[in-house]
Design a protein around this motif. Structure first.
Motif, short mmCIF file in Angstrom:
data_model
loop_
_atom_site.label_atom_id
_atom_site.label_comp_id
_atom_site.label_asym_id
_atom_site.label_seq_id
_atom_site.Cartn_x
_atom_site.Cartn_y
_atom_site.Cartn_z
N VAL A 241 49.93 44.38 21.68
CA VAL A 241 50.80 45.29 22.43
C VAL A 241 50.03 46.57 22.78
N ALA A 242 49.34 47.13 21.79
CA ALA A 242 48.60 48.37 22.02
C ALA A 242 47.48 48.17 23.03
N ILE A 243 46.76 47.05 22.93
CA ILE A 243 45.65 46.79 23.86
C ILE A 243 46.17 46.60 25.28
N ALA A 244 47.23 45.79 25.43
CA ALA A 244 47.77 45.51 26.77
C ALA A 244 48.27 46.79 27.43
N LEU A 245 49.02 47.60 26.68
CA LEU A 245 49.53 48.85 27.26
C LEU A 245 48.40 49.83 27.55
N GLY A 246 47.39 49.85 26.67
CA GLY A 246 46.24 50.72 26.92
C GLY A 246 45.49 50.33 28.18
N VAL A 247 45.30 49.03 28.39
CA VAL A 247 44.62 48.55 29.60
C VAL A 247 45.42 48.91 30.84
N TRP A 248 46.74 48.69 30.80
CA TRP A 248 47.56 49.02 31.96
C TRP A 248 47.64 50.51 32.20
N LEU A 249 47.56 51.31 31.14
CA LEU A 249 47.53 52.76 31.31
C LEU A 249 46.29 53.18 32.10
N VAL A 250 45.15 52.61 31.74
CA VAL A 250 43.91 52.93 32.47
C VAL A 250 43.99 52.45 33.91
N ILE A 251 44.53 51.24 34.11
CA ILE A 251 44.69 50.71 35.48
C ILE A 251 45.59 51.63 36.30
N GLY A 252 46.71 52.04 35.71
CA GLY A 252 47.62 52.94 36.42
C GLY A 252 46.98 54.27 36.74
N LEU A 253 46.19 54.81 35.82
CA LEU A 253 45.52 56.08 36.05
C LEU A 253 44.53 55.97 37.21
N VAL A 254 43.75 54.89 37.22
CA VAL A 254 42.76 54.71 38.28
C VAL A 254 43.45 54.50 39.63
N LEU A 255 44.47 53.63 39.65
CA LEU A 255 45.16 53.34 40.91
C LEU A 255 45.89 54.57 41.46
N SER A 256 46.53 55.33 40.59
CA SER A 256 47.23 56.53 41.06
C SER A 256 46.25 57.56 41.61
N ARG A 257 45.08 57.65 40.98
CA ARG A 257 44.07 58.59 41.48
C ARG A 257 43.50 58.15 42.83
N LEU A 258 43.33 56.84 43.01
CA LEU A 258 42.74 56.34 44.25
C LEU A 258 43.73 56.31 45.40
N THR A 259 45.02 56.12 45.11
CA THR A 259 45.99 55.88 46.18
C THR A 259 46.82 57.09 46.55
N PHE A 260 46.90 58.11 45.68
CA PHE A 260 47.80 59.22 45.98
C PHE A 260 47.25 60.08 47.12
N ARG A 261 48.11 60.35 48.08
CA ARG A 261 47.80 61.24 49.20
C ARG A 261 49.04 62.07 49.51
N TRP A 262 48.81 63.33 49.89
CA TRP A 262 49.94 64.13 50.35
C TRP A 262 50.54 63.52 51.61
N ILE A 263 49.68 62.91 52.44
CA ILE A 263 50.11 62.28 53.68
C ILE A 263 49.48 60.89 53.74
N ARG A 264 50.24 59.87 54.15
CA ARG A 264 49.69 58.53 54.28
C ARG A 264 48.55 58.53 55.29
N ARG A 265 47.52 57.75 55.02
CA ARG A 265 46.38 57.68 55.94
C ARG A 265 46.77 57.08 57.29
N ASP A 266 47.75 56.17 57.28
CA ASP A 266 48.15 55.53 58.53
C ASP A 266 49.33 56.24 59.19
N ALA A 267 49.65 57.48 58.70
CA ALA A 267 50.78 58.21 59.28
C ALA A 267 50.42 58.66 60.68
#
Length: 267
Positions: A241-267
């Motif tokens: 449980v700890a390993i799976a949640l830890g892995v998904w936490l890192v995945i979520g952190l990386v994805l949120s950092r890469l995808t977050f924009r104040w404005i969508r790129r295709d706006a």
């Protein structure tokens, strides 16, 4: 940055509780479902769901899943829809033109999720004890397990919600994108259906996603030890449980950092 984030968290909390629809569907919905399942299936008293395990009430059986669902709804569903709507309405564009940094904005969102998640879990357990007569565990080690599963689960759900908020093209489509994902995960992860009674291939699919592990961790806290035999592998597997949640936490952190924009790129 931290002071601005703390002020933003207060703003987010006040705004959250002023929205009746949000409060019901992400805050009170797990409590409503726990009461509904207890009324629908608990009229005959305690039930024995499998040989070799003690009989328990429906409230006790469904409480762990509803606590895990509350983490998913408060973090994943709420933030994914909220941020997508704010981006579509132009609020994020306006915030991007102010001194507010993305870090302070995220601190505000995470603060709101943390506060509402704690309040929701407390209210859910209070409802289970006072209304449904559920007996909570008394062992300190079980509450220690609850604490780290809760913290890892709420952070992981929030980060994945931030990442998913980049998918809906408009605020109107946010519900259509986010809600089916959250609902499907709840059905295959042991929230509404008994996980031990799902086909093995579906259990393996659910094991890819974090909600299954959050629900499993909560079951380890609130269900008798004999129920561990119903899990995959015949044990609670808290290390997994700890390993799976830890892995998904890192995945979520990386994805949120890469995808977050104040404005969508295709706006």
């Amino acid at each position: 940055m931290l002071a601005t984030g703390a002020w933003r968290a207060r703003f987010e909390i006040v705004q959250y509780f002023r929205s009746g629809e949000t409060v019901f569907f992400t805050f009170l919905f797990p409590i409503f479902m726990l009461g509904l399942f207890n009324v629908a299936f608990g009229s005959d008293g305690d039930v024995q769901i499998a040989p070799g395990v003690p009989p328990i009430s429906m409230g006790e059986l469904y409480l762990p899943g509803m606590l895990a669902a509350g983490l998913l709804l408060s973090g994943f569903q709420n933030l994914a829809m909220d941020i997508a709507i704010e981006r579509s309405d132009g609020m994020l564009k306006r915030l991007g033109g102010t001194p507010l940094s993305p870090v302070s904005y995220f601190i505000g969102k995470m603060g709101q999720v943390a506060v509402t998640g704690v309040l929701q879990a407390g209210l859910l357990m209070t409802f289970a004890v006072v209304v449904l007569g559920v007996e909570l565990p008394t062992e300190p080690e079980r509450w220690a397990t609850f604490a780290w599963v809760f913290v890892l689960g709420i952070i992981t759900s929030a980060l994945l919600g931030i990442a998913l908020s980049a998918v809906p093209r408009t605020g109107k489509s946010a519900t259509a994108v986010v809600v089916p994902i959250a609902l499907a995960l709840q059905f295959i992860s042991g929230v509404y259906l008994l996980f031990s009674q799902l086909p093995e291939w579906l259990q393996n699919v659910a094991g890819i996603f974090p909600l299954k592990w959050m629900a499993q961790g909560m079951r380890a806290v609130f269900l008798p030890d004999e129920f561990a035999t119903l899990e995959q592998g015949g044990e609670w597997n808290l290390a997994g449980v700890a390993i799976a949640l830890g892995v998904w936490l890192v995945i979520g952190l990386v994805l949120s950092r890469l995808t977050f924009r104040w404005i969508r790129r295709d706006a």
